[in-house]
Design a protein around this motif. Structure first.
Motif, mmCIF file in Angstrom:
data_model
loop_
_atom_site.group_PDB
_atom_site.id
_atom_site.type_symbol
_atom_site.label_atom_id
_atom_site.label_comp_id
_atom_site.label_asym_id
_atom_site.label_seq_id
_atom_site.Cartn_x
_atom_site.Cartn_y
_atom_site.Cartn_z
ATOM 1 N N VAL A 66 0.843 -1.386 -0.095
ATOM 2 C CA VAL A 66 -0.085 -0.015 -0.085
ATOM 3 C C VAL A 66 0.831 1.181 -0.028
ATOM 4 O O VAL A 66 1.712 1.275 0.984
ATOM 5 N N THR A 67 0.667 2.130 -0.822
ATOM 6 C CA THR A 67 1.386 3.528 -1.101
ATOM 7 C C THR A 67 0.661 4.402 -0.464
ATOM 8 O O THR A 67 -0.873 4.465 -0.295
ATOM 9 N N PRO A 68 1.013 5.607 -0.126
ATOM 10 C CA PRO A 68 0.039 6.647 0.458
ATOM 11 C C PRO A 68 -1.064 7.036 -0.368
ATOM 12 O O PRO A 68 -2.298 7.200 -0.272
ATOM 13 N N LYS A 69 -0.519 7.121 -1.751
ATOM 14 C CA LYS A 69 -1.501 7.386 -2.838
ATOM 15 C C LYS A 69 -2.893 6.373 -3.019
ATOM 16 O O LYS A 69 -4.132 6.792 -3.026
ATOM 17 N N THR A 70 -2.393 4.983 -2.998
ATOM 18 C CA THR A 70 -3.454 3.955 -2.711
ATOM 19 C C THR A 70 -4.270 4.019 -1.540
ATOM 20 O O THR A 70 -5.266 3.889 -1.247
ATOM 21 N N GLY A 98 6.831 -5.473 4.018
ATOM 22 C CA GLY A 98 7.156 -6.733 3.492
ATOM 23 C C GLY A 98 8.732 -6.236 2.718
ATOM 24 O O GLY A 98 9.596 -5.738 3.630
ATOM 25 N N ILE A 99 8.884 -6.616 1.715
ATOM 26 C CA ILE A 99 10.106 -6.274 1.156
ATOM 27 C C ILE A 99 10.328 -4.906 1.009
ATOM 28 O O ILE A 99 11.484 -4.510 0.593
ATOM 29 N N TYR A 100 9.309 -3.994 1.087
ATOM 30 C CA TYR A 100 9.287 -2.721 1.163
ATOM 31 C C TYR A 100 9.540 -1.816 2.479
ATOM 32 O O TYR A 100 9.201 -0.631 2.615
ATOM 33 N N ASN A 105 7.868 5.231 0.668
ATOM 34 C CA ASN A 105 6.731 5.578 0.130
ATOM 35 C C ASN A 105 5.599 4.039 0.188
ATOM 36 O O ASN A 105 4.793 4.164 -0.427
ATOM 37 N N ALA A 106 6.129 3.285 1.291
ATOM 38 C CA ALA A 106 5.184 1.750 1.418
ATOM 39 C C ALA A 106 4.642 2.090 2.858
ATOM 40 O O ALA A 106 5.201 2.583 3.824
ATOM 41 N N ILE A 107 3.224 1.911 2.798
ATOM 42 C CA ILE A 107 2.532 1.933 4.447
ATOM 43 C C ILE A 107 2.987 0.775 4.983
ATOM 44 O O ILE A 107 2.754 -0.375 4.548
ATOM 45 N N LYS A 108 3.511 1.085 6.403
ATOM 46 C CA LYS A 108 4.092 -0.200 7.091
ATOM 47 C C LYS A 108 2.971 -1.064 7.878
ATOM 48 O O LYS A 108 3.174 -2.009 8.088
ATOM 49 N N HIS A 109 1.948 0.017 8.406
ATOM 50 C CA HIS A 109 0.801 -0.934 9.251
ATOM 51 C C HIS A 109 -0.553 -0.325 8.817
ATOM 52 O O HIS A 109 -0.895 0.638 9.418
#
Ligand code: SF4
Length: 195
Positions: A66-70, A98-100, A105-109
């Motif tokens: 999941v990115t902030p935009k998504t 995950g791997i990001y 720009n990857a949402i962690k939680h």
């Protein structure tokens, strides 16, 4: 006066056997959906099918990173769904990046922003694992424990605070305002087509 709680087991049984899925594949795990829906695993035999309108769907599959935009679209889509609604997260990415995990720009939680009812580990989870997750979800629905939608209402301040910290206060209005010129142009185009 009818006490509807008496009918709850029957209603929950019907709910678990007639889930409609939001047709919005959010990440690379979405590629597991075709084998799930087609003859190999045939999800329809459980009364499940994708639905183009979130307002008529109860199950939201977050199929990967999941990115902030998504995330903005995910929150808005989730809020459009009627209660009761359920969230199933595919793979490690929505839970811990995950791997990001170290990408800016990857949402962690994901569960800081919307509640997650069932999470499936793996990268990427195979259709068998997704089926397991779906069966778990059915079990939770039948026993009345798939209650993320209630938690979202009860703890709305918590979720909203996290959303606002990421996007800034008033982000919903700003996002909506960005669509107005596009909608006005569309209106003109449609109006022009009729003449
Ligand atoms: S967990 Fe793996 S398959 Fe799923 S979104 Fe992340 S990178 Fe893609």
């Amino acid at each position: 006066m009818v006490d509807w709680r008496l009918y709850e087991p029957l209603i929950n049984f019907a709910r678990k056997r007639s889930m409609w899925i939001v047709a919005f594949c959010t990440g690379c795990g979405g590629i597991e959906m075709p084998p799930l829906m087609t003859s190999r695993y045939d999800l329809e035999r459980f009364g499940m099918m994708p639905n183009p309108a979130p307002r008529m769907a109860d199950l939201f599959l977050i199929t990967g990173y999941v990115t902030p935009k998504t995330l903005k679209r995910i929150i808005i889509t989730y809020e459009m769904q009627p209660d009761p609604k359920y969230v199933l997260a595919h793979g490690s990415c929505p839970l811990n990046g995950g791997i990001y995990w170290d990408a800016y720009n990857a949402i962690k939680h994901l569960d800081k922003y919307i509640p997650v009812d069932v999470a499936i580990a793996g990268c990427m989870p195979r259709p068998e694992a997704v089926m397991d997750g779906i069966k778990k979800m059915m079990e939770l629905i039948e026993t009345g424990k798939a209650d993320g939608w209630k938690r979202y209402k009860e703890n709305y301040e918590y979720y909203k605070k996290n959303q606002d910290e990421l996007f800034g206060e008033g982000w919903r209005e700003r996002t909506a305002r960005r669509w107005i010129p596009w909608l006005m142009n569309k209106k003109k185009e449609i109006g022009g087509g009729k003449q």
